[in-house]
Scaffold this motif. Structure first.
Motif, PDB file in Angstrom:
ATOM      1  N   PRO A 162       0.842  -1.201   0.000  1.00  0.00           N
ATOM      2  CA  PRO A 162       0.000   0.000   0.000  1.00  0.00           C
ATOM      3  C   PRO A 162       0.864   1.233   0.000  1.00  0.00           C
ATOM      4  O   PRO A 162       1.898   1.294   0.620  1.00  0.00           O
ATOM      5  CB  PRO A 162      -0.785  -0.106   1.302  1.00  0.00           C
ATOM      6  N   ARG A 163       0.379   2.157  -0.697  1.00  0.00           N
ATOM      7  CA  ARG A 163       1.112   3.404  -0.794  1.00  0.00           C
ATOM      8  C   ARG A 163       0.521   4.433   0.152  1.00  0.00           C
ATOM      9  O   ARG A 163      -0.686   4.463   0.351  1.00  0.00           O
ATOM     10  CB  ARG A 163       1.029   3.960  -2.211  1.00  0.00           C
ATOM     11  N   LEU A 164       1.346   5.253   0.692  1.00  0.00           N
ATOM     12  CA  LEU A 164       0.888   6.311   1.577  1.00  0.00           C
ATOM     13  C   LEU A 164       0.532   7.525   0.778  1.00  0.00           C
ATOM     14  O   LEU A 164       1.285   7.971  -0.074  1.00  0.00           O
ATOM     15  CB  LEU A 164       1.995   6.695   2.564  1.00  0.00           C
ATOM     16  N   THR A 177      -1.798   4.255   7.113  1.00  0.00           N
ATOM     17  CA  THR A 177      -2.071   2.889   6.679  1.00  0.00           C
ATOM     18  C   THR A 177      -3.078   2.248   7.622  1.00  0.00           C
ATOM     19  O   THR A 177      -3.201   2.651   8.788  1.00  0.00           O
ATOM     20  CB  THR A 177      -0.784   2.060   6.692  1.00  0.00           C
ATOM     21  N   PRO A 178      -3.795   1.213   7.194  1.00  0.00           N
ATOM     22  CA  PRO A 178      -4.763   0.542   8.049  1.00  0.00           C
ATOM     23  C   PRO A 178      -4.097  -0.083   9.269  1.00  0.00           C
ATOM     24  O   PRO A 178      -4.693  -0.136  10.346  1.00  0.00           O
ATOM     25  CB  PRO A 178      -5.364  -0.527   7.149  1.00  0.00           C
ATOM     26  N   SER A 234      -3.510  -0.015  15.044  1.00  0.00           N
ATOM     27  CA  SER A 234      -2.596   0.022  16.162  1.00  0.00           C
ATOM     28  C   SER A 234      -2.943   1.194  17.092  1.00  0.00           C
ATOM     29  O   SER A 234      -2.967   1.050  18.308  1.00  0.00           O
ATOM     30  CB  SER A 234      -1.182   0.161  15.628  1.00  0.00           C
ATOM     31  N   ARG A 235      -3.194   2.333  16.495  1.00  0.00           N
ATOM     32  CA  ARG A 235      -3.569   3.509  17.309  1.00  0.00           C
ATOM     33  C   ARG A 235      -4.911   3.283  18.002  1.00  0.00           C
ATOM     34  O   ARG A 235      -5.115   3.674  19.135  1.00  0.00           O
ATOM     35  CB  ARG A 235      -3.649   4.752  16.426  1.00  0.00           C
TER      36      ARG A 235
END
Length: 142
Positions: free
Chosen positions: A5-7, A13-14, A19-20
């Motif tokens: 995946p590109r930022l 990113t998912p 995580s957050r």
């Protein structure tokens, strides 16, 4: 072809987002647990304080009732003792009065006996003096 995946500028990113989100959920859960524990401690403390207050009030009331009961018993005992003393005094006075009456009646009995004895003695003396003497047997046959 690129499979990673590109930022895009300003997007994350998912995986970072998850995580957050997990980190935020963990912090929120910890805060809630801490708040619940604090509230539980506060409730336990308040309940203990209320139980202690009820216990103190109960002991105070029990002491008051026991004291009132003891005072009532003492007052009753004093009243009974007073009645007993009064009754004994009245009985003693009645006994003295009856003893005085008995002494007076004995004196009257003694006086009446003495008067009766005198009267009987006087009557016997009068009878003796009014009777003719014994007849002379020698002078009446001639």
């Amino acid at each position: 072809m690129d499979t990673e995946p590109r930022l895009i500028a300003g997007q994350e990113t998912p995986t970072n987002a998850a995580s957050r989100m997990l980190e935020l959920a963990a912090v929120t859960a910890e805060t809630l647990v801490n708040d619940a524990e604090e509230e539980a401690r506060s409730l336990v403390s308040a309940a203990q304080a209320e139980a202690d207050a009820i216990l103190r009030a109960s002991r105070t009331e029990a002491d008051r009732v026991a004291g009132a009961s003891a005072r009532a018993k003492k007052e009753q005992a004093a009243e009974l003792e007073s009645e007993r003393a009064t009754t004994l005094s009245e009985l003693s006075d009645k006994k003295s009065a009856i003893e005085a009456q008995i002494a007076e009646l004995r004196e009257m009995e003694s006086l009446h006996r003495e008067q009766l004895r005198r009267q009987l003695t006087d009557q016997l003396s009068r009878l003796d003096s009014s009777l003719p003497g014994p007849p002379d047997s020698g002078t009446s046959r001639r």
